[in-house]
Design a protein around this motif. Sequence first.
Motif, PDB file in Angstrom:
ATOM      1  N   ASN A 171       0.792  -1.166   0.087  1.00 20.07           N
ATOM      2  CA  ASN A 171      -0.164   0.018   0.087  1.00 20.07           C
ATOM      3  C   ASN A 171       0.540   1.306   0.077  1.00 20.07           C
ATOM      4  O   ASN A 171       0.579   2.317  -0.443  1.00 20.07           O
ATOM      5  CB  ASN A 171      -0.882  -0.006   1.350  1.00 20.07           C
ATOM      6  N   ASP A 172       2.218   1.114   0.528  1.00 21.11           N
ATOM      7  CA  ASP A 172       3.058   2.526   0.570  1.00 21.11           C
ATOM      8  C   ASP A 172       3.338   2.661  -0.915  1.00 21.11           C
ATOM      9  O   ASP A 172       3.535   3.671  -1.363  1.00 21.11           O
ATOM     10  CB  ASP A 172       4.250   2.315   1.414  1.00 21.11           C
ATOM     11  N   PHE A 173       3.633   1.259  -1.842  1.00 21.82           N
ATOM     12  CA  PHE A 173       4.122   1.546  -3.178  1.00 21.82           C
ATOM     13  C   PHE A 173       3.078   2.347  -3.839  1.00 21.82           C
ATOM     14  O   PHE A 173       3.123   2.990  -4.664  1.00 21.82           O
ATOM     15  CB  PHE A 173       4.288   0.249  -3.574  1.00 21.82           C
ATOM     16  N   LEU A 174       1.641   1.919  -3.413  1.00 22.74           N
ATOM     17  CA  LEU A 174       0.525   2.593  -4.260  1.00 22.74           C
ATOM     18  C   LEU A 174       0.659   4.143  -4.199  1.00 22.74           C
ATOM     19  O   LEU A 174       0.515   4.754  -4.810  1.00 22.74           O
ATOM     20  CB  LEU A 174      -0.484   1.926  -4.086  1.00 22.74           C
ATOM     21  N   ARG A 175       0.856   4.434  -2.835  1.00 19.51           N
ATOM     22  CA  ARG A 175       0.930   5.849  -2.502  1.00 19.51           C
ATOM     23  C   ARG A 175       2.044   6.320  -3.088  1.00 19.51           C
ATOM     24  O   ARG A 175       1.988   7.776  -3.616  1.00 19.51           O
ATOM     25  CB  ARG A 175       0.889   5.797  -0.731  1.00 19.51           C
ATOM     26  N   LEU A 176       3.311   6.042  -3.271  1.00 22.59           N
ATOM     27  CA  LEU A 176       4.609   6.432  -3.919  1.00 22.59           C
ATOM     28  C   LEU A 176       4.106   6.612  -5.237  1.00 22.59           C
ATOM     29  O   LEU A 176       4.457   7.780  -5.728  1.00 22.59           O
ATOM     30  CB  LEU A 176       5.528   5.788  -3.480  1.00 22.59           C
ATOM     31  N   ALA A 177       3.673   5.691  -5.949  1.00 20.31           N
ATOM     32  CA  ALA A 177       3.347   5.655  -7.274  1.00 20.31           C
ATOM     33  C   ALA A 177       2.394   6.738  -7.769  1.00 20.31           C
ATOM     34  O   ALA A 177       2.622   7.627  -8.771  1.00 20.31           O
ATOM     35  CB  ALA A 177       2.648   4.470  -7.917  1.00 20.31           C
ATOM     36  N   ASN A 178       1.422   6.928  -7.028  1.00 18.97           N
ATOM     37  CA  ASN A 178       0.534   8.054  -7.088  1.00 18.97           C
ATOM     38  C   ASN A 178       1.119   9.348  -6.631  1.00 18.97           C
ATOM     39  O   ASN A 178       0.924  10.443  -7.746  1.00 18.97           O
ATOM     40  CB  ASN A 178      -0.788   7.905  -6.105  1.00 18.97           C
ATOM     41  N   ALA A 179       1.893   9.752  -5.852  1.00 17.01           N
ATOM     42  CA  ALA A 179       2.648  10.751  -5.670  1.00 17.01           C
ATOM     43  C   ALA A 179       3.413  11.337  -6.746  1.00 17.01           C
ATOM     44  O   ALA A 179       4.029  12.357  -7.245  1.00 17.01           O
ATOM     45  CB  ALA A 179       3.260  10.816  -4.190  1.00 17.01           C
ATOM     46  N   ALA A 180       4.130  10.195  -7.423  1.00 18.35           N
ATOM     47  CA  ALA A 180       5.179  10.472  -8.587  1.00 18.35           C
ATOM     48  C   ALA A 180       4.349  10.819  -9.940  1.00 18.35           C
ATOM     49  O   ALA A 180       5.063  11.181 -10.918  1.00 18.35           O
ATOM     50  CB  ALA A 180       6.030   9.010  -8.941  1.00 18.35           C
ATOM     51  N   GLY A 181       2.911  10.886  -9.906  1.00 21.46           N
ATOM     52  CA  GLY A 181       2.372  11.024 -11.138  1.00 21.46           C
ATOM     53  C   GLY A 181       1.786   9.743 -11.657  1.00 21.46           C
ATOM     54  O   GLY A 181       1.155   9.869 -12.857  1.00 21.46           O
ATOM     55  N   PHE A 182       1.973   8.540 -11.170  1.00 22.32           N
ATOM     56  CA  PHE A 182       1.383   7.287 -11.868  1.00 22.32           C
ATOM     57  C   PHE A 182       0.232   6.843 -11.045  1.00 22.32           C
ATOM     58  O   PHE A 182       0.104   6.083 -10.101  1.00 22.32           O
ATOM     59  CB  PHE A 182       2.256   6.180 -11.540  1.00 22.32           C
TER      60      PHE A 182
ATOM     61  N   GLU B  31      -7.467   8.747 -13.094  1.00 19.63           N
ATOM     62  CA  GLU B  31      -8.020   9.216 -11.887  1.00 19.63           C
ATOM     63  C   GLU B  31      -7.619   8.056 -10.653  1.00 19.63           C
ATOM     64  O   GLU B  31      -7.040   6.942 -10.924  1.00 19.63           O
ATOM     65  CB  GLU B  31      -9.803   9.061 -11.895  1.00 19.63           C
ATOM     66  N   SER B  32      -7.787   8.619  -9.345  1.00 22.90           N
ATOM     67  CA  SER B  32      -7.496   7.522  -8.223  1.00 22.90           C
ATOM     68  C   SER B  32      -8.250   6.335  -8.467  1.00 22.90           C
ATOM     69  O   SER B  32      -7.914   5.275  -7.636  1.00 22.90           O
ATOM     70  CB  SER B  32      -7.358   8.426  -7.114  1.00 22.90           C
ATOM     71  N   ALA B  33      -9.420   6.413  -8.878  1.00 24.18           N
ATOM     72  CA  ALA B  33     -10.242   5.125  -8.772  1.00 24.18           C
ATOM     73  C   ALA B  33     -10.745   5.067 -10.155  1.00 24.18           C
ATOM     74  O   ALA B  33     -10.745   5.537 -10.863  1.00 24.18           O
ATOM     75  CB  ALA B  33     -11.380   5.240  -7.809  1.00 24.18           C
ATOM     76  N   CYS B  34     -11.239   3.855 -10.179  1.00 20.71           N
ATOM     77  CA  CYS B  34     -12.008   3.346 -11.737  1.00 20.71           C
ATOM     78  C   CYS B  34     -13.256   3.887 -11.857  1.00 20.71           C
ATOM     79  O   CYS B  34     -14.048   3.135 -11.028  1.00 20.71           O
ATOM     80  CB  CYS B  34     -11.716   1.841 -11.820  1.00 20.71           C
TER      81      CYS B  34
END
Length: 346
Positions: free
Chosen positions: A203-214, A255-258
């Motif tokens: 879950n930390d990976f998902l947060r980092l990915a979103n913060a980087a623009g992914f 978007e952050s969700a589908c």
Amino acid sequence: MHDVVQDYYGKQLQSSADLKTTACCDASAMPDWLKPLLARIHPEIQFRYYGCGLICPPLLKGCRVLDLGCGSGRDVYALAQLVGPEGKVVGVDMTDEQLAVAQSHQGWHTESFGFDNVSFIKGYIEKLDELDLEPGSFDVIVSNCVVNLSPDKAAVLDGVHRLLKPGGELYFSDVYSDRRVPDAVRNNSVLYGECLGGALYWNDFLRLANAAGFADPRLVEDRSLEVTDRNLAQQTGNLQFFSATYRLFKLDGLESACEDYGQAVIYQGTIPHSPHQFVLDKHHAIAAGRVFPVCGNTWRMLHETRFAGHFQFIGDFKRHFGLFEGCGSVMPFDTVAGTTEAIPCC
């Protein structure tokens, strides 16, 4: 941790047989079309392969590809055949011994392939901005069981986002945990070298990915891992580790969700080696010729990337119907129910 990793992969490990866990072994089902490509790679490079997944996404012909933590170069030379003479593959690694192996056989592969389209650079994957790499110049960036070894994973993802073209893709395999790894495990040099000590909580990976623009990272495949060394297994306790392959797209508008916009796609069956279905990720195996409902994010991942020419697109973003059915946030990896057994290494 750079010194630990350089010592482990440069001096302690001499082949994949020296590993003490299944983290850095590739148990992925190898497709038949890939086997002859790997057979054309020098035996010494095959012998010193420490990947944890399969990082050969489709439609690479003519692409510029960057391999982060390329090691002795097995994936670089496999990808070189897929991109062809019009493409380019660049490998980055920080370990002199590994790069020496990769570069020592470059001429051998040039003669075997009939072209030379690879280069190797010494550098740190969390410091990509210090390398002579042009921003927005890569179609695809790959990595195989290396991001976990970096002390600054956020910087890795930021650098990747900077180097990708719009619509480009990060396609990588790595090791994740079912919870945050405690310091006692993280500071163990062997566990770190075995790709477990530096594993990210999923879950930390998902947060980092979103913060980087992914936004909306997509899980392609995963497998549970086994610590085969008894002493190391005692130190990891109840931690569960997984090898997982993700694909992350550099796309505006995700978007952050589908979200459901009533859209659909029809796969034309024209992607090489995928005549009957195209697998975007673990939850999207799109059969050829069939109307396949998709969320807005999936629509963009197909419509605004190198896959666009292989699909017919239905709908737009004019009307919203709420959250796409089945979108959730539970742990995405498969565990073996009722047992502590993991899928063994090949």
